[in-house]
Design a protein around this motif. Structure first.
Motif: not given
Length: 135
Positions: A2-7, A12-18
């Protein structure tokens, strides 16, 4: 695997993930003192030759002092002598109970509770925790 990619976008206090089949994302919202559980979703790496159609990018908007807890399945699947698992519900309760602590102390408190739960029972998986705080 498994993998979790975060940016993290601090302005903007925004977490982008896939996610590729990783565990849930736990978020403690400081203003409401509430806990949110997000199923990260996706499809595990290596299960199919091409998983592009199973991956999507999502965003989480955070407020000041919100905290995120990321963990591996070794945390929720950690067993004690009675072969009871630490579990997601116990992890959520532990996270919420210690959420007022700074990130470094919070991660230590969660880890201490996991290890107190398992006692001397041998573990066969990693126990990995990450805490992030929106500042």
């Amino acid at each position: 695997m498994t993998l979790l990619y975060l940016s993290w976008q601090p302005d903007s206090k925004t977490l982008t993930y896939s996610s590729a089949g990783h565990e849930h994302i736990l978020i403690y919202h400081e203003q409401t003192h509430s806990l949110e559980t997000i199923q990260s979703g996706g499809f595990m790496l290596g299960m199919l030759p091409d998983i592009d159609n199973f991956l999507e990018e999502k965003q989480i908007k955070l407020e000041l002092c919100d905290k995120i807890l990321l963990y591996t399945d070794g945390v929720t699947e950690a067993e004690n002598q009675a072969r009871d698992r630490f579990g997601l519900e116990r992890l959520k309760e532990t996270f919420k109970k210690h959420s007022s602590k700074p990130a470094v102390e919070l991660i230590q408190a969660v880890k201490d509770e996991v290890y107190a739960f398992i006692g001397n029972h041998p573990q066969y998986d990693d126990i990995t925790l990450v805490v992030m705080e929106a500042t």
